[in-house]
Design an enzyme around this catalytic site. Structure first.
Site, short mmCIF file in Angstrom:
data_model
loop_
_atom_site.label_atom_id
_atom_site.label_comp_id
_atom_site.label_asym_id
_atom_site.label_seq_id
_atom_site.Cartn_x
_atom_site.Cartn_y
_atom_site.Cartn_z
N GLY A 1 0.79 -1.22 0.00
CA GLY A 1 0.00 0.00 0.00
C GLY A 1 0.82 1.28 0.00
O GLY A 1 0.26 2.37 0.03
N ARG B 1 4.65 -14.63 -1.80
CA ARG B 1 4.88 -15.02 -0.41
C ARG B 1 3.56 -15.49 0.18
O ARG B 1 2.51 -15.42 -0.46
CB ARG B 1 5.38 -13.81 0.40
CG ARG B 1 4.46 -12.60 0.29
CD ARG B 1 4.89 -11.46 1.18
NE ARG B 1 4.20 -10.22 0.87
CZ ARG B 1 2.99 -9.90 1.28
NH1 ARG B 1 2.29 -10.76 2.01
NH2 ARG B 1 2.45 -8.74 0.97
#
Length: 465
Positions: free
Chosen positions: A179, A305
């Site tokens: 973000g 991930r």
């Protein structure tokens, strides 16, 4: 399977990995900064090694310290968790050079999908729909004599691209994530004002000032698809998650399945699997999309991930994604295929952060004086806190992940409401009141929340001490 795994992370994800290792009969090593000496991971692991002072750059992000800890303790594998070094291709490559298994994808996977420009090109080559951007504008790309570099270097170039693809646009860091390094511009003036700021943010956060422009899809749904892939070309998707409830591009609530119709859900899952297969991906990964009001979907990025919100997929599929990461890294094959994947019921996760929602979500680190977790049918808590634990101010504010699973969405929400009302954390302000309010909101209950949902959400929230 590995004999000893070093967990190169902290907090709830470190606890999650240690528990998975214990169930597999694998010894564990926790690394910790001086600020985390009394943390739960250090207490649960078989061994614990201090790797530096509190600042992440001198501990959890310090590759020589992490590798040295693995060598000293004879760990034969490293699990990077989520964040810190998890998506650092150099770290993954160094692990290989030191003959330490990296529990994650290949360095090439991480490098390709970690660069947003390269990721968009890889997605385009796999046939995944893209929004217009500086790497794929609608007209001048087709006229160009050579492949455009994708990034924009000057205000003039940014203005040209923005006018071509049309406002509003997002200015995004090419190496961004989490973000950060993202600003929305709605006209020429705001674009000029934000361009240098975003480049400076990108340089500070990611070590590169490269940015690109992308068409902003306002009030979109944020839908992501969970992938598992082994070393032998076997790949499956495990359904999609709706992560639309966000604040400043940070996810707060995630759920699976989404409210997309069955046909579109199957289509977006298959497209994600195809994209992962095209780059010969391995390990767990997540391909993220934006979905507009007409249900058109566009590639956003890939996270190479384990995700914070992997828990809802685990609850709905019955699969342990962390164990599968380890099995794949150890060379095991997936022992199921797409036909075996079945989503059972509905799962929702609320991220409980040390923030004060009644005061603009201001950070609220401090000593936890009382901790009473909820329980009962369908409730799961992933956390690293306990009564007496002091939350350090140096890291992410996540205290716990509260997950509710039910036979359908209504039951999952009912269980989440109950669990939030039972949950007691004293000594720090938390986002529990915020989540209680969302669970009563008509837009959320109707499954119509989008990425702009919280901009107009102003339900009263009592700040808890």
């Amino acid at each position: 399977m590995f004999k000893k795994v070093l967990v190169a992370n902290r907090g709830e994800i470190a606890v999650r990995i240690i528990r998975a290792c214990k169930e597999l009969g694998v010894k564990t090593v926790a690394v910790f900064s001086e600020a985390d000496r009394d943390s739960m991971p250090t207490q649960l692991a078989d061994e614990a090694v201090c790797i530096g002072p509190p600042h992440p750059s001198k501990s959890y992000l310090h590759i020589p310290a992490v590798i040295s800890a693995a060598e000293v303790t004879n760990a034969d594998a490293i699990h990077p968790g989520a964040g810190f070094l998890a998506e650092n291709p150099q770290f993954a490559e160094i692990c290989g050079e030191c003959r330490i298994a990296f529990i994650g994808p290949t360095p090439q996977n991480i490098e390709t999908m970690g660069n947003k420009i390269a990721a968009r090109r890889a997605a385009q080559e796999a046939g995944v729909p893209l929004t217009p951007s500086s790497s794929k504008p609608p007209r001048w790309r087709r006229r160009a004599q050579q492949e455009p570099r994708g990034t924009v270097e000057t205000e003039e170039e940014a203005l040209s691209v923005a006018r071509e693809i049309g406002y509003p646009v997002m200015i995004k860091a090419a190496l961004g994530g989490g973000g950060r390094g993202m600003r929305a511009a709605h006209n020429d003036v705001s674009l000029v004002n934000l361009f240098k700021t975003t480049r400076a943010e990108a340089e500070a956060a990611f070590g590169s000032a490269e940015v690109y422009l992308e068409k902003l899809i306002e009030n979109a749904r944020h839908i992501e698809v969970q992938i598992l892939a082994d070393h032998y070309g076997n790949i499956v998707h495990l359904g999609e998650r709706d992560c639309s409830v966000q604040r400043k591009h940070q996810k707060l609530i995630e759920e699976t399945p989404s409210s997309l119709d069955a046909k579109r859900r199957s289509e977006i899952g298959n497209v994600a699997a195809k994209a992962a297969k095209a780059i010969q991906y391995r390990s767990a990964g997540t391909i993220e999309f934006l979905v507009d009001a007409e249900m058109n979907y566009y590639f956003l990025e890939m996270n190479t991930r384990i995700q914070v919100e992997h828990t809802v997929t685990e609850m709905a599929t019955g699969l342990d994604l962390v164990k599968w990461q380890m099995r794949i890294a150890a060379g095991e094959r997936l022992d199921f295929d797409q036909r075996d994947v079945e989503i059972q019921g509905h799962a929702i996760e609320c991220r409980i952060n040390a923030e004060d929602p009644a005061n603009g979500f201001a950070p609220s680190p401090g000593a936890i004086s009382k901790y009473v977790p909820p329980g009962g049918p369908g409730i799961r808590i992933d956390t690293h806190i306990y009564a007496g634990y002091s939350t350090p101010p140096f890291y992410d504010s996540l205290l716990a992940k509260l997950i509710a699973h039910g036979s359908d969405r209504n039951e999952a929400i009912a269980r989440m409401r109950r669990a939030l009302n039972e949950f007691v954390i004293e000594g720090a302000h938390t986002t529990i009141p915020f989540h209680r309010a969302v669970m009563e909101d008509a837009t959320f209950l109707a499954a119509k929340a989008h990425t702009g949902f919280l901009e107009t959400f102003n339900a009263p929230m009592t700040s808890l001490p």
